[in-house]
Design a protein around this motif. Structure first.
Motif, PDB file in Angstrom:
ATOM      1  N   SER A  47       0.833  -1.207   0.000  1.00 12.64           N
ATOM      2  CA  SER A  47       0.000   0.000   0.000  1.00 12.64           C
ATOM      3  C   SER A  47       0.869   1.259   0.000  1.00 12.64           C
ATOM      4  O   SER A  47       0.523   2.256  -0.632  1.00 12.64           O
ATOM      5  CB  SER A  47      -0.952   0.013   1.198  1.00 12.64           C
ATOM      6  N   ARG A  50       2.091   1.741  -3.531  1.00 16.10           N
ATOM      7  CA  ARG A  50       0.984   2.208  -4.364  1.00 16.10           C
ATOM      8  C   ARG A  50       0.751   3.702  -4.137  1.00 16.10           C
ATOM      9  O   ARG A  50       0.520   4.461  -5.082  1.00 16.10           O
ATOM     10  CB  ARG A  50      -0.293   1.423  -4.039  1.00 16.10           C
ATOM     11  N   ALA A  51       0.843   4.142  -2.888  1.00 14.16           N
ATOM     12  CA  ALA A  51       0.654   5.555  -2.561  1.00 14.16           C
ATOM     13  C   ALA A  51       1.779   6.400  -3.166  1.00 14.16           C
ATOM     14  O   ALA A  51       1.539   7.514  -3.642  1.00 14.16           O
ATOM     15  CB  ALA A  51       0.603   5.736  -1.047  1.00 14.16           C
ATOM     16  N   ARG A  52       2.995   5.871  -3.157  1.00 12.21           N
ATOM     17  CA  ARG A  52       4.119   6.626  -3.755  1.00 12.21           C
ATOM     18  C   ARG A  52       3.968   6.750  -5.265  1.00 12.21           C
ATOM     19  O   ARG A  52       4.308   7.763  -5.842  1.00 12.21           O
ATOM     20  CB  ARG A  52       5.446   5.921  -3.440  1.00 12.21           C
TER      21      ARG A  52
END
Length: 55
Positions: A47, A50-52
């Motif tokens: 996660s 994915r956020a980066r």
């Protein structure tokens, strides 16, 4: 050949754990908690990546 030695060592450890149930229970608890932590940690890392990517 290394696989044969590993299998023999595993059998000896399993026999030793059968004679010591308290140690076997502690080891099972440790392995179970480590597996849970690894699964949860992998999800957190995924996660985070994915956020980066989204940022």
């Amino acid at each position: 050949m290394a696989l044969v030695y590993a299998a023999m060592a595993l059998v000896l450890v399993l026999l030793w754990l059968l004679t010591n149930p308290a140690l076997a229970a502690g080891l099972a608890l440790l392995v179970g908690s480590m597996a849970l932590l690894m699964r949860r940690g992998r999800r957190i890392v995924r996660s985070f990546l994915r956020a980066r990517r989204a940022a």
